[in-house]
Design an enzyme around this catalytic site. Structure first.
Site, short mmCIF file in Angstrom:
data_model
loop_
_atom_site.label_atom_id
_atom_site.label_comp_id
_atom_site.label_asym_id
_atom_site.label_seq_id
_atom_site.Cartn_x
_atom_site.Cartn_y
_atom_site.Cartn_z
N ARG A 67 0.34 -0.48 0.12
CA ARG A 67 0.11 -0.06 0.02
C ARG A 67 0.48 1.10 -0.08
O ARG A 67 0.60 2.14 -0.79
CB ARG A 67 -1.38 -0.56 1.26
CG ARG A 67 -1.99 -0.69 0.79
CD ARG A 67 -2.37 -1.45 2.30
NE ARG A 67 -1.25 -2.09 2.96
CZ ARG A 67 -1.58 -3.84 2.46
NH1 ARG A 67 -2.15 -4.17 1.80
NH2 ARG A 67 -0.65 -4.30 3.39
N THR A 68 1.44 1.13 1.30
CA THR A 68 2.40 2.73 0.91
C THR A 68 3.05 3.05 -0.34
O THR A 68 3.51 4.44 -0.12
CB THR A 68 3.78 2.72 2.49
OG1 THR A 68 2.37 2.21 3.50
CG2 THR A 68 4.05 3.75 2.22
N LYS A 95 26.65 -4.59 -3.49
CA LYS A 95 27.99 -4.32 -2.94
C LYS A 95 28.57 -3.38 -2.47
O LYS A 95 29.65 -3.77 -2.23
CB LYS A 95 28.15 -3.49 -4.44
CG LYS A 95 27.66 -4.45 -6.34
CD LYS A 95 27.87 -3.70 -7.17
CE LYS A 95 27.25 -4.44 -7.94
NZ LYS A 95 27.60 -3.77 -9.42
N ARG A 117 11.23 3.93 3.08
CA ARG A 117 10.76 3.28 4.65
C ARG A 117 12.01 2.70 4.57
O ARG A 117 13.11 1.76 3.88
CB ARG A 117 9.85 1.88 3.96
CG ARG A 117 9.55 0.29 5.06
CD ARG A 117 8.64 0.07 4.26
NE ARG A 117 7.27 1.09 4.90
CZ ARG A 117 5.86 0.11 4.93
NH1 ARG A 117 5.66 -1.02 4.30
NH2 ARG A 117 5.06 0.71 5.48
N HIS A 147 5.29 5.86 12.08
CA HIS A 147 4.53 5.57 10.03
C HIS A 147 3.32 6.97 9.92
O HIS A 147 2.01 6.76 10.05
CB HIS A 147 4.11 4.55 9.73
CG HIS A 147 3.50 3.96 8.53
ND1 HIS A 147 4.06 4.25 7.31
CD2 HIS A 147 3.44 2.80 8.54
CE1 HIS A 147 3.12 3.99 6.59
NE2 HIS A 147 2.65 2.89 6.65
N1 CP Z 1 0.03 -0.42 6.25
C1 CP Z 1 0.77 -0.41 5.67
O1 CP Z 1 1.75 0.07 6.06
O2 CP Z 1 1.19 -1.44 4.10
P1 CP Z 1 2.22 -1.84 3.37
O3 CP Z 1 2.68 -2.16 4.15
O4 CP Z 1 1.67 -2.48 2.73
O5 CP Z 1 2.51 -1.07 2.85
#
Ligand code: CP
Length: 340
Positions: A67-68, A95, A117, A147
């Site tokens: 999603r993110t 590497k 992320r 988040h």
């Molecule tokens: N909610 C969320 O962070 O989903 P993903 O891990 O799919 O990005």
């Protein structure tokens, strides 16, 4: 000495978006209002506005995401930015290239934003302290820490369905200990002024520091869900657990899995949320996940508008909030109408 918040520039506009913590109600409301003005773009024939034309955004996902990552990509494209999706597993990091060397190289390609992320708490903050002055960093989830865009799309969804935050009781259920989503949600809900935030979890999955955030802790679903307006379910973050926190997934489901019966303890018009990915039969029953009170897929849709808002606000930092909103408002017939 007053500590500076690296998320804000000298005019208190958003420069990076690293955590909800440290941002005031006005900024959070600006994000929601700006997102509102973008929310109709997805249903237009041409799903684009020129706000970030000429900007280059690099998505750096060191952890898995569905999603993110995709909604950040869509958000950037709908703002007319150029997008680089860096595949970490096939990049030169394998590497031995360091994270900072990778960033320097991407800066040499004139990237304007890194969406990051990472499995380590603090990774996005670290990157934000090392980027060139024109580059913005957005935290797309760091370890167990934060988040923030997930929390803001959750706030957007709550406001959409409940009309605001005052007088709301919100319960967050599940693995609070390992959840960056829960931490960001708690900060956002308390800053936006809900009446009560509850967490419901087994004792082993409630971190000690959560009490200091002003939430009420429950270990029983019947007591914790009584009269709540919003139920936010979380998955068990098995990949972050270092030890045995639960007897079994089956027992967890019996005690904490959200079934139609347990949802009956909440208010009849309570909404059910989940950041995803959902694990059916572990923390939530399919009848609830796909049922009439579920707004789980609305959360996904709203993620695009909220990420558009955060990207445009951080990259449009020389412009005023108003000008970002005016540009967005030109984009859609519904735009700005419900912003309040
Ligand atoms: N909610 C969320 O962070 O989903 P993903 O891990 O799919 O990005």
């Amino acid at each position: 000495m007053r500590r500076t918040n690296i998320q804000l520039d000298k005019n208190n506009n958003l420069r990076h978006f690293l955590s909800v913590e440290g941002l005031n109600r006005q900024i959070l409301t600006d994000i929601l209002d700006t997102a509102e003005s973008f929310s109709s773009i997805g249903s237009q024939q041409v799903k684009k506005v020129p706000l970030l034309r000429g900007k280059t955004i690099a998505n750096l996902f060191f952890e898995a995401s569905t999603r993110t990552r995709t909604t950040f990509e869509l958000a950037a494209k709908r703002l007319s930015a150029d997008v680089l999706n860096i595949s970490i597993s096939t990049s030169a990091t394998v590497k031995g290239e360091s994270l900072l060397d990778m960033l320097r190289n991407l800066e040499s390609m004139h990237c304007d934003m890194f969406v990051v992320r990472h499995g380590e708490s603090g990774a996005a903050h670290f990157i934000a302290t090392h980027v060139a002055p024109h580059v913005s960093v957005i935290n797309a989830g760091d370890g167990c820490h934060a988040h923030p865009t997930q929390a803001m799309l959750d706030m957007f969804t709550i406001r959409q369905h409940k009309g605001g935050f005052a007088d709301l009781r919100v319960a967050i259920v599940g693995d609070i200990k390992h959840s960056r989503v829960a931490r960001s949600q708690i900060h956002a809900l308390t800053t936006l002024g809900v009446t009560e935030v509850r967490v419901i979890a087994p004792k082993t999955l409630v971190p000690r520091e959560v009490q200091s955030l002003g939430v009420h802790v429950f270990h029983d679903m019947e007591q914790g869900l009584r009269d709540v307006d919003v139920v936010i379910m979380l998955r068990l973050q098995n990949e972050r657990m270092k030890g045995a926190y639960l007897p079994s997934a089956h027992e967890y489901y019996q005690l904490y899995g959200l079934t139609t019966e347990k949802l009956g303890y909440a208010k009849p018009d309570a909404i059910v949320m989940h950041p995803g990915p959902i694990n059916r039969g572990v923390e939530i029953d399919s009848l609830v996940a796909d049922g009439p009170q579920s707004v789980i897929l609305d959360q996904v849709t709203n993620g695009i508008a909220v990420r558009m808002a955060v990207m445009s606000m951080t990259l449009g930092r020389s412009a005023t909030q108003g000008s970002v909103k005016r540009e967005a408002t030109k984009a859609g017939p519904k735009a700005g109408k419900e912003a309040q």
